[in-house]
Design a protein around this motif. Structure first.
Motif, PDB file in Angstrom:
ATOM      1  N   VAL A 202     -13.287 -25.411 -17.984  1.00  0.00           N
ATOM      2  CA  VAL A 202     -12.287 -26.447 -17.697  1.00  0.00           C
ATOM      3  C   VAL A 202     -10.913 -25.819 -17.519  1.00  0.00           C
ATOM      4  N   VAL A 203     -10.253 -26.167 -16.416  1.00  0.00           N
ATOM      5  CA  VAL A 203      -8.854 -25.811 -16.189  1.00  0.00           C
ATOM      6  C   VAL A 203      -8.076 -27.112 -16.019  1.00  0.00           C
ATOM      7  N   VAL A 204      -6.974 -27.244 -16.741  1.00  0.00           N
ATOM      8  CA  VAL A 204      -6.182 -28.471 -16.750  1.00  0.00           C
ATOM      9  C   VAL A 204      -4.824 -28.198 -16.111  1.00  0.00           C
ATOM     10  N   SER A 205      -4.414 -29.106 -15.242  1.00  0.00           N
ATOM     11  CA  SER A 205      -3.110 -28.990 -14.601  1.00  0.00           C
ATOM     12  C   SER A 205      -2.300 -30.257 -14.871  1.00  0.00           C
ATOM     13  N   VAL A 206      -1.009 -30.092 -15.105  1.00  0.00           N
ATOM     14  CA  VAL A 206      -0.108 -31.223 -15.320  1.00  0.00           C
ATOM     15  C   VAL A 206       1.132 -31.014 -14.459  1.00  0.00           C
ATOM     16  N   LYS A 207       1.489 -32.040 -13.724  1.00  0.00           N
ATOM     17  CA  LYS A 207       2.673 -31.981 -12.868  1.00  0.00           C
ATOM     18  C   LYS A 207       3.474 -33.258 -13.066  1.00  0.00           C
ATOM     19  N   VAL A 208       4.784 -33.110 -13.223  1.00  0.00           N
ATOM     20  CA  VAL A 208       5.672 -34.258 -13.427  1.00  0.00           C
ATOM     21  C   VAL A 208       6.713 -34.265 -12.315  1.00  0.00           C
ATOM     22  N   GLY A 209       6.568 -35.217 -11.387  1.00  0.00           N
ATOM     23  CA  GLY A 209       7.570 -35.452 -10.356  1.00  0.00           C
ATOM     24  C   GLY A 209       7.900 -34.280  -9.471  1.00  0.00           C
ATOM     25  N   GLY A 210       6.982 -33.361  -9.245  1.00  0.00           N
ATOM     26  CA  GLY A 210       7.258 -32.226  -8.368  1.00  0.00           C
ATOM     27  C   GLY A 210       8.256 -31.247  -8.930  1.00  0.00           C
ATOM     28  N   ARG A 211       8.572 -31.338 -10.232  1.00  0.00           N
ATOM     29  CA  ARG A 211       9.570 -30.460 -10.842  1.00  0.00           C
ATOM     30  C   ARG A 211       8.903 -29.278 -11.541  1.00  0.00           C
ATOM     31  N   GLN A 212       9.648 -28.203 -11.657  1.00  0.00           N
ATOM     32  CA  GLN A 212       9.211 -27.060 -12.445  1.00  0.00           C
ATOM     33  C   GLN A 212       9.707 -27.273 -13.875  1.00  0.00           C
ATOM     34  N   ILE A 213       8.801 -27.615 -14.758  1.00  0.00           N
ATOM     35  CA  ILE A 213       9.160 -27.931 -16.143  1.00  0.00           C
ATOM     36  C   ILE A 213       8.953 -26.691 -17.007  1.00  0.00           C
ATOM     37  N   THR A 214      10.022 -26.168 -17.585  1.00  0.00           N
ATOM     38  CA  THR A 214       9.942 -25.000 -18.469  1.00  0.00           C
ATOM     39  C   THR A 214      10.906 -25.178 -19.630  1.00  0.00           C
ATOM     40  N   GLY A 215      10.718 -24.391 -20.664  1.00  0.00           N
ATOM     41  CA  GLY A 215      11.637 -24.360 -21.798  1.00  0.00           C
ATOM     42  C   GLY A 215      11.748 -25.664 -22.552  1.00  0.00           C
ATOM     43  N   LEU A 216      10.649 -26.384 -22.725  1.00  0.00           N
ATOM     44  CA  LEU A 216      10.682 -27.666 -23.441  1.00  0.00           C
ATOM     45  C   LEU A 216      10.950 -27.442 -24.924  1.00  0.00           C
ATOM     46  N   SER A 217      11.799 -28.261 -25.490  1.00  0.00           N
ATOM     47  CA  SER A 217      12.045 -28.181 -26.931  1.00  0.00           C
ATOM     48  C   SER A 217      10.891 -28.801 -27.701  1.00  0.00           C
ATOM     49  N   ASP A 218      10.336 -29.899 -27.163  1.00  0.00           N
ATOM     50  CA  ASP A 218       9.128 -30.503 -27.723  1.00  0.00           C
ATOM     51  C   ASP A 218       7.958 -30.067 -26.844  1.00  0.00           C
ATOM     52  N   CYS A 219       7.030 -29.348 -27.429  1.00  0.00           N
ATOM     53  CA  CYS A 219       5.982 -28.730 -26.619  1.00  0.00           C
ATOM     54  C   CYS A 219       4.958 -29.755 -26.140  1.00  0.00           C
ATOM     55  N   VAL A 220       4.303 -29.376 -25.062  1.00  0.00           N
ATOM     56  CA  VAL A 220       3.161 -30.143 -24.553  1.00  0.00           C
ATOM     57  C   VAL A 220       1.929 -29.709 -25.353  1.00  0.00           C
ATOM     58  N   GLU A 221       1.220 -30.668 -25.926  1.00  0.00           N
ATOM     59  CA  GLU A 221       0.061 -30.355 -26.759  1.00  0.00           C
ATOM     60  C   GLU A 221      -1.235 -30.622 -26.002  1.00  0.00           C
ATOM     61  N   LEU A 222      -2.046 -29.589 -25.874  1.00  0.00           N
ATOM     62  CA  LEU A 222      -3.385 -29.722 -25.302  1.00  0.00           C
ATOM     63  C   LEU A 222      -4.399 -29.504 -26.412  1.00  0.00           C
ATOM     64  N   THR A 223      -5.229 -30.487 -26.648  1.00  0.00           N
ATOM     65  CA  THR A 223      -6.240 -30.405 -27.699  1.00  0.00           C
ATOM     66  C   THR A 223      -7.607 -30.240 -27.047  1.00  0.00           C
ATOM     67  N   PHE A 224      -8.246 -29.110 -27.324  1.00  0.00           N
ATOM     68  CA  PHE A 224      -9.587 -28.838 -26.796  1.00  0.00           C
ATOM     69  C   PHE A 224     -10.599 -29.014 -27.924  1.00  0.00           C
ATOM     70  N   SER A 225     -11.470 -29.987 -27.773  1.00  0.00           N
ATOM     71  CA  SER A 225     -12.500 -30.231 -28.778  1.00  0.00           C
ATOM     72  C   SER A 225     -13.721 -29.363 -28.486  1.00  0.00           C
ATOM     73  N   HIS A 226     -14.300 -28.815 -29.537  1.00  0.00           N
ATOM     74  CA  HIS A 226     -15.483 -27.969 -29.396  1.00  0.00           C
ATOM     75  C   HIS A 226     -16.261 -28.009 -30.708  1.00  0.00           C
ATOM     76  N   GLY A 227     -17.453 -27.489 -30.687  1.00  0.00           N
ATOM     77  CA  GLY A 227     -18.234 -27.388 -31.904  1.00  0.00           C
ATOM     78  C   GLY A 227     -17.731 -26.245 -32.767  1.00  0.00           C
ATOM     79  N   ARG A 228     -18.417 -26.020 -33.876  1.00  0.00           N
ATOM     80  CA  ARG A 228     -18.040 -24.916 -34.757  1.00  0.00           C
ATOM     81  C   ARG A 228     -18.238 -23.592 -34.021  1.00  0.00           C
ATOM     82  N   LEU A 229     -17.177 -22.810 -33.960  1.00  0.00           N
ATOM     83  CA  LEU A 229     -17.225 -21.555 -33.224  1.00  0.00           C
ATOM     84  C   LEU A 229     -17.962 -20.488 -34.024  1.00  0.00           C
ATOM     85  N   PRO A 230     -18.633 -19.564 -33.329  1.00  0.00           N
ATOM     86  CA  PRO A 230     -19.216 -18.421 -34.035  1.00  0.00           C
ATOM     87  C   PRO A 230     -18.134 -17.664 -34.788  1.00  0.00           C
ATOM     88  N   GLN A 231     -18.537 -16.995 -35.859  1.00  0.00           N
ATOM     89  CA  GLN A 231     -17.566 -16.347 -36.732  1.00  0.00           C
ATOM     90  C   GLN A 231     -16.766 -15.262 -36.016  1.00  0.00           C
TER      91      GLN A 231
END
Length: 590
Positions: A202-231
């Motif tokens: 899976v590759v996720v892309s997010v675009k807001v209004g055609g702008r280059q969004i960088t240096g956010l003070s409040d970060c963008v959170e991506l939560t990836f759900s998965h099973g228990r990972l190998p040790q």
């Protein structure tokens, strides 16, 4: 029915004919290269013309549908290095950023993209929004706005409200596009330096209004759900950096990774293409190399541990005063526990190969016992060092060595008895990302990993903390002693002090602390260092013991008996001369 068959036949013919130019171009690489090098006008087509011309990309939903399958001939014919395929891939890699930009244009009215391998949602969002905006990120499903009040274990992306409020002065509404790509089938976002695999491709892309969004003070959170990972597997949040290499590559800058048992949260300060790379600490080649190193080093350690014990008893029978040297006795007990641990390890895989569950549980428990004994005797070494060098007070301990042996050998036996009663021992297999076994042995089984974390990781963590503090204080005393005796006959040279600290760190198990660095990007070098240094610990202790206690030609027999303790040699000799105090060991002897 006849019409349906004709329709299917027609579709097949059209599909085949559409691929013929691609196949011909792959087969005729020399002609293709010649055509590419030939000067052409603006209206000319190149050999790898796939309908995406520079300067006026026909970016639309149909193009996205086409481009997800355009790479197929290169994959099927294994001609990815051909001139045609390189040309095609250059164009395809430039397509997706442009498609992301296309979705947020004001003249584009698609709100949902639902085609094979590509899912997207586009919606207008008020820049005065009072809450964070969350979308689901599920493969083969169109992203949808998620009600955060509903609990659920689903992958999602959370856009902070501060992101929208920062552009409130520019516009009242802004278009937000969330794109989910099946990169495994698309065949894109492949970094030559990539050391892991994408979670579910899976590759996720997010675009807001055609702008280059960088240096956010409040970060963008991506939560990836998965099973228990190998040790031996860890997740790493990355984004696609178009400036890396020729076509781009994965980068971790600006993204923080937090992993729990069933999900990984990426906190990033910009918007672009993201994924979660699952990086195994060990692959099959590395695991086999480490097993070979461990087997050879443990064999060496067994030999020198046995020599240390033989040397101790030889000195004990030769010099009567040596019998009362408690420090030497502690060294030998630590060496004995290392000898047993190395033997248990060397026997472990052989016993596992017998396929007898009872024997496997037995050797697993014995290996655990030997490991805990090593940790405990390392702590006792630090305790003895604390009494001799740091505390230096008159303390009488009746049956001192008997009590130390009860702790050093008895406490681990109690722990192993309890864990054994819980049926914690059995087969333990380390898996790689392809669920293939890289190493199998008799140990604490995967169903009782809590036992491992409590009895091994937590227990050793406490011991490492105490031993490290003790070692730091001793090193500081050596440094102060060097400054105090500068210019005198008893001057301790700096290199000798450094070697003393190095030897003490081996006795106190400082190298075992590398286990806490065997995760993340430095995991493989740390694992190599951990394996080499700790499997050779028996050799290092033999060298240490020989240097300290083997009698010198110019040394009287009495000096090799009670006067040559490392701790007393380096620090407490000076303390006794300056303060005229008696060490705890001498008090116990009296």
């Amino acid at each position: 029915m006849v019409n349906l068959l004709h329709s299917m036949k027609y579709s097949f013919m059209v599909t085949t004919l559409s691929l013929l130019p691609l196949l011909d171009c792959v087969r005729g690489q020399d002609s293709c290269q010649a055509l590419q090098n030939e000067a052409r006008g603006d209206t000319g087509t190149s050999c790898c013309d796939i309908g995406l011309t520079d300067g006026s990309l026909p970016i639309q939903q149909e193009s996205a549908n086409k481009i997800t399958s355009i790479r197929a001939p290169c994959d099927e014919l294994q001609q990815e290095d051909s001139a045609f395929c390189k040309c095609v891939m250059d164009k395809i890699y430039s397509f997706w950023p442009a498609f992301e930009e296309y979705l947020t244009r004001e003249d584009v009215h698609e709100s949902v993209i639902n085609i094979s391998r590509v899912k997207a949602r586009v919606q207008n969002v008020s820049t005065s929004i009072a809450h964070n905006l969350t979308f689901t990120l599920t493969l083969n499903e169109v992203p949808k706005e998620l009600d955060t009040s509903v609990k659920g274990n689903v992958s999602n992306i959370k856009l902070p409200r501060g992101l929208f409020q920062s552009i409130r002065n520019e516009t009242d509404y802004v278009k937000v596009a969330v794109l989910v790509l099946d990169a495994g089938k698309v065949g894109l976002f492949k970094d030559p330096d990539q050391t892991g695999t994408m979670l579910d491709n899976v590759v996720v892309s997010v675009k807001v209004g055609g702008r280059q969004i960088t240096g956010l003070s409040d970060c963008v959170e991506l939560t990836f759900s998965h099973g228990r990972l190998p040790q031996n597997v860890s997740g790493q949040c990355v984004f696609w950096d178009t400036k890396k290499g020729k076509r781009g590559g994965w980068n971790t800058s600006g993204c923080l990774t937090t992993t729990t048992d069933t999900e990984t949260v990426c906190c990033c300060d910009h918007l672009t293409f993201f994924t979660l790379l699952m990086r195994p600490s060990l692959d099959n080649v590395t695991a086999q190399m480490l097993l070979t190193i461990a087997n050879v080093s443990c064999g060496i350690s067994v030999v020198f541990s046995a020599l240390t014990i033989v040397l101790y008893f030889a000195l004990r029978f030769t010099y009567k005063n040596f019998k009362s040297n408690d420090t030497a006795k502690i060294h030998v007990n630590l060496t004995s526990s290392l000898l047993l641990l190395n033997l248990a390890y060397l026997l472990n895989r052989w016993i596992f190969s017998l396929g007898h569950p009872g024997l496997c549980k037995g050797i697993g428990g014995f290996t655990h016992y030997c490991l805990l004994c090593c940790f405990t005797w390392m702590a006792i070494e630090a305790f003895q060092l604390y009494l001799l060098v740091i505390k230096i007070t008159n303390i009488y301990m009746r049956h001192y060595m008997v009590k130390l042996c009860l702790v050093g050998w008895g406490f681990p036996a109690l722990v192993v008895t309890i864990t054994g009663s819980m049926n914690s021992y059995g087969n333990y297999t380390i898996m790689d990302m392809a669920n293939r076994p890289t190493a199998t042995l008799c140990w604490i089984d995967s169903a009782h990993l809590v036992v491992h974390y409590v009895t091994n990781c937590s227990y050793f963590g406490l011991i490492l903390l105490f031993n490290t503090l003790t070692l730091v204080v001793v090193a500081w005393k050596l440094f102060c002693l060097q400054r105090a005796t500068a210019g005198k006959e008893e001057k301790i040279e700096a290199w000798k002090g450094g070697l003393t600290v190095l030897g003490l760190s081996c006795l106190l198990g400082a190298t075992w602390g590398l286990a806490f660095f065997t995760y993340g990007t430095t995991s493989v070098p740390a694992v190599y260092l951990f394996t080499v240094l700790n499997s050779l610990q028996g050799l290092f202790i033999f060298i240490w013991f020989t240097v300290l206690y083997y009698p010198k030609k110019d040394t009287a027999t009495s000096s090799s008996g009670s006067g040559k303790n490392v701790e007393v040699t380096t620090a407490s000799h000076s303390e006794r001369k300056n303060k005229e105090v008696v060490t705890p060991e001498e008090t116990r002897k009296g």
